[in-house]
Design a protein around this motif. Structure first.
Motif, PDB file in Angstrom:
ATOM      1  N   ILE A  93       2.149  96.985  -4.002  1.00  0.00           N
ATOM      2  CA  ILE A  93       3.117  95.953  -3.950  1.00  0.00           C
ATOM      3  C   ILE A  93       2.898  94.975  -2.882  1.00  0.00           C
ATOM      4  CG2 ILE A  93       5.505  95.248  -3.508  1.00  0.00           C
ATOM      5  CD1 ILE A  93       5.073  96.369  -6.141  1.00  0.00           C
ATOM      6  N   VAL A  94       2.912  93.415  -2.798  1.00  0.00           N
ATOM      7  CA  VAL A  94       2.475  92.751  -1.793  1.00  0.00           C
ATOM      8  C   VAL A  94       3.799  91.886  -1.332  1.00  0.00           C
ATOM      9  CG1 VAL A  94       1.121  90.741  -1.256  1.00  0.00           C
ATOM     10  CG2 VAL A  94       0.089  92.418  -2.734  1.00  0.00           C
ATOM     11  N   ALA A  95       4.056  91.900  -0.093  1.00  0.00           N
ATOM     12  CA  ALA A  95       5.268  91.225   0.318  1.00  0.00           C
ATOM     13  C   ALA A  95       5.067  89.997   0.688  1.00  0.00           C
ATOM     14  CB  ALA A  95       5.772  91.933   1.534  1.00  0.00           C
ATOM     15  N   THR A  96       6.012  88.876   0.307  1.00  0.00           N
ATOM     16  CA  THR A  96       5.968  87.421   0.679  1.00  0.00           C
ATOM     17  C   THR A  96       7.353  87.548   1.467  1.00  0.00           C
ATOM     18  OG1 THR A  96       7.235  86.860  -1.445  1.00  0.00           O
ATOM     19  CG2 THR A  96       4.598  86.727  -1.355  1.00  0.00           C
ATOM     20  N   THR A  97       7.505  86.384   2.309  1.00  0.00           N
ATOM     21  CA  THR A  97       8.634  86.342   3.167  1.00  0.00           C
ATOM     22  C   THR A  97       9.002  84.913   3.094  1.00  0.00           C
ATOM     23  OG1 THR A  97       7.278  85.686   5.129  1.00  0.00           O
ATOM     24  CG2 THR A  97       7.648  87.941   5.039  1.00  0.00           C
ATOM     25  N   GLU A  98      10.635  85.011   3.239  1.00  0.00           N
ATOM     26  CA  GLU A  98      11.397  83.774   3.120  1.00  0.00           C
ATOM     27  C   GLU A  98      12.616  83.818   3.888  1.00  0.00           C
ATOM     28  OE1 GLU A  98      14.402  81.796  -0.268  1.00  0.00           O
ATOM     29  OE2 GLU A  98      12.170  82.298  -0.978  1.00  0.00           O
ATOM     30  N   GLU A  99      12.721  83.137   4.822  1.00  0.00           N
ATOM     31  CA  GLU A  99      13.501  82.964   5.887  1.00  0.00           C
ATOM     32  C   GLU A  99      15.041  82.716   5.178  1.00  0.00           C
ATOM     33  OE1 GLU A  99      14.871  82.044  10.367  1.00  0.00           O
ATOM     34  OE2 GLU A  99      13.123  81.448   9.678  1.00  0.00           O
ATOM     35  N   ASN A 100      16.081  83.308   5.240  1.00  0.00           N
ATOM     36  CA  ASN A 100      17.227  82.956   4.706  1.00  0.00           C
ATOM     37  C   ASN A 100      18.502  83.301   5.727  1.00  0.00           C
ATOM     38  OD1 ASN A 100      19.657  82.843   3.175  1.00  0.00           O
ATOM     39  ND2 ASN A 100      18.786  83.903   1.468  1.00  0.00           N
ATOM     40  N   PRO A 101      19.184  82.261   6.621  1.00  0.00           N
ATOM     41  CA  PRO A 101      20.010  82.416   7.513  1.00  0.00           C
ATOM     42  C   PRO A 101      21.243  82.617   6.806  1.00  0.00           C
ATOM     43  CG  PRO A 101      19.168  80.150   7.618  1.00  0.00           C
ATOM     44  CD  PRO A 101      18.377  80.855   6.491  1.00  0.00           C
ATOM     45  N   LYS A 102      21.616  82.385   5.619  1.00  0.00           N
ATOM     46  CA  LYS A 102      22.542  82.931   4.968  1.00  0.00           C
ATOM     47  C   LYS A 102      22.973  84.168   5.132  1.00  0.00           C
ATOM     48  CE  LYS A 102      23.027  78.696   2.138  1.00  0.00           C
ATOM     49  NZ  LYS A 102      22.879  78.254   0.678  1.00  0.00           N
ATOM     50  N   LEU A 103      22.013  85.169   5.324  1.00  0.00           N
ATOM     51  CA  LEU A 103      22.078  86.439   5.159  1.00  0.00           C
ATOM     52  C   LEU A 103      22.785  86.937   6.781  1.00  0.00           C
ATOM     53  CD1 LEU A 103      18.839  87.811   3.674  1.00  0.00           C
ATOM     54  CD2 LEU A 103      20.804  87.334   2.528  1.00  0.00           C
ATOM     55  N   ILE A 104      22.982  86.220   7.295  1.00  0.00           N
ATOM     56  CA  ILE A 104      23.511  86.459   8.955  1.00  0.00           C
ATOM     57  C   ILE A 104      22.637  87.573   9.524  1.00  0.00           C
ATOM     58  CG2 ILE A 104      25.409  87.287  10.092  1.00  0.00           C
ATOM     59  CD1 ILE A 104      27.299  86.670   7.713  1.00  0.00           C
ATOM     60  N   ALA A 105      22.272  88.522   8.944  1.00  0.00           N
ATOM     61  CA  ALA A 105      21.431  89.782   9.447  1.00  0.00           C
ATOM     62  C   ALA A 105      20.815  90.381   8.468  1.00  0.00           C
ATOM     63  CB  ALA A 105      21.915  90.235  10.761  1.00  0.00           C
ATOM     64  N   GLY A 106      19.858  91.247   8.487  1.00  0.00           N
ATOM     65  CA  GLY A 106      19.307  92.168   7.588  1.00  0.00           C
ATOM     66  C   GLY A 106      18.357  91.511   6.815  1.00  0.00           C
ATOM     67  N   VAL A 107      18.004  92.317   5.558  1.00  0.00           N
ATOM     68  CA  VAL A 107      17.226  91.672   4.562  1.00  0.00           C
ATOM     69  C   VAL A 107      17.561  92.006   3.158  1.00  0.00           C
ATOM     70  CG1 VAL A 107      15.176  92.464   6.154  1.00  0.00           C
ATOM     71  CG2 VAL A 107      15.949  93.939   4.575  1.00  0.00           C
ATOM     72  N   ARG A 108      17.045  91.133   2.272  1.00  0.00           N
ATOM     73  CA  ARG A 108      17.280  91.342   0.991  1.00  0.00           C
ATOM     74  C   ARG A 108      15.550  91.405   0.352  1.00  0.00           C
ATOM     75  NH1 ARG A 108      20.048  86.778  -0.954  1.00  0.00           N
ATOM     76  NH2 ARG A 108      22.107  87.930  -0.519  1.00  0.00           N
ATOM     77  N   VAL A 109      15.554  92.437  -0.507  1.00  0.00           N
ATOM     78  CA  VAL A 109      13.990  92.584  -1.094  1.00  0.00           C
ATOM     79  C   VAL A 109      14.213  92.470  -2.610  1.00  0.00           C
ATOM     80  CG1 VAL A 109      12.157  93.946  -1.507  1.00  0.00           C
ATOM     81  CG2 VAL A 109      13.280  93.949   0.967  1.00  0.00           C
ATOM     82  N   THR A 110      13.428  91.655  -3.129  1.00  0.00           N
ATOM     83  CA  THR A 110      13.557  91.369  -4.637  1.00  0.00           C
ATOM     84  C   THR A 110      12.109  91.735  -5.180  1.00  0.00           C
ATOM     85  OG1 THR A 110      15.055  89.742  -4.622  1.00  0.00           O
ATOM     86  CG2 THR A 110      13.791  89.935  -6.594  1.00  0.00           C
ATOM     87  N   VAL A 111      11.897  92.996  -6.199  1.00  0.00           N
ATOM     88  CA  VAL A 111      10.745  93.397  -6.823  1.00  0.00           C
ATOM     89  C   VAL A 111      11.203  93.279  -8.275  1.00  0.00           C
ATOM     90  CG1 VAL A 111       9.079  95.023  -7.163  1.00  0.00           C
ATOM     91  CG2 VAL A 111      10.085  94.820  -4.846  1.00  0.00           C
ATOM     92  N   GLY A 112      10.449  92.231  -8.909  1.00  0.00           N
ATOM     93  CA  GLY A 112      10.697  91.920 -10.272  1.00  0.00           C
ATOM     94  C   GLY A 112      12.078  91.573 -10.643  1.00  0.00           C
ATOM     95  N   ASP A 113      12.981  92.403 -11.287  1.00  0.00           N
ATOM     96  CA  ASP A 113      14.465  92.202 -11.464  1.00  0.00           C
ATOM     97  C   ASP A 113      15.144  93.050 -10.642  1.00  0.00           C
ATOM     98  OD1 ASP A 113      13.791  90.591 -13.514  1.00  0.00           O
ATOM     99  OD2 ASP A 113      13.938  91.992 -14.925  1.00  0.00           O
ATOM    100  N   ASP A 114      14.648  93.931  -9.887  1.00  0.00           N
ATOM    101  CA  ASP A 114      15.340  94.799  -8.822  1.00  0.00           C
ATOM    102  C   ASP A 114      15.515  94.188  -7.560  1.00  0.00           C
ATOM    103  OD1 ASP A 114      15.004  96.825 -10.684  1.00  0.00           O
ATOM    104  OD2 ASP A 114      13.185  97.600  -9.809  1.00  0.00           O
ATOM    105  N   VAL A 115      16.790  94.349  -6.975  1.00  0.00           N
ATOM    106  CA  VAL A 115      17.227  93.617  -5.673  1.00  0.00           C
ATOM    107  C   VAL A 115      17.639  94.789  -4.629  1.00  0.00           C
ATOM    108  CG1 VAL A 115      18.687  92.102  -4.763  1.00  0.00           C
ATOM    109  CG2 VAL A 115      17.750  91.447  -6.856  1.00  0.00           C
TER     110      VAL A 115
END
Length: 132
Positions: A93-115
């Motif tokens: 699995i290769v990670a790509t990053t995207e800053e999303n300030p709406k998350l406030i803090a933490g992370v959200r990881v999406t792999v295929g259809d899994d979140v």
């Protein structure tokens, strides 16, 4: 009906030919597949290319972890995410990053259809649902 299944099966085989040893889509292999098809195009060339593109897109999504984050995200953290999901999915699995300030803090990881969501925004939304 049988022709559609044959077309889909052929497109899936082409995708398999497009993957490298790690199971990742390789631009060199994709180019070779497209060149071979261009040299002797089948009668349903456009349909085949559409199916091939669709299945290739799905395969790429299966091997990519889209990491959305708010705040700093270090290279070590990104490498840990890649290792965790490579182990969990039993494929690279290769990670790509995207800053999303709406998350406030933490992370959200999406792999295929899994979140996988470990963001403050989601926790606050869940808390709001439970309070009302």
């Amino acid at each position: 009906m049988a022709k559609d299944k044959q077309l889909k099966d052929f497109a899936k085989k082409l995708v398999t030919l497009s993957l490298d040893e790690d199971g990742q889509a390789s631009s060199d292999r994709v180019s070779a597949v497209l060149e071979a098809l261009a040299q002797e195009p089948p009668s349903n060339y456009k349909q085949l290319l559409k199916q091939y593109a669709h299945y290739l897109e799905v395969e790429i999504a299966r091997g990519t972890a889209k990491v959305e984050f708010a705040g700093p995200l270090g290279a070590n953290q990104l490498a840990e995410i890649e290792q965790k999901f490579t182990k969990e999915y039993n494929r690279k699995i290769v990670a790509t990053t995207e800053e999303n300030p709406k998350l406030i803090a933490g992370v959200r990881v999406t792999v295929g259809d899994d979140v996988y969501d470990a963001s403050v925004a989601t926790r606050l939304a869940q808390l709001e649902l439970n309070v009302t």
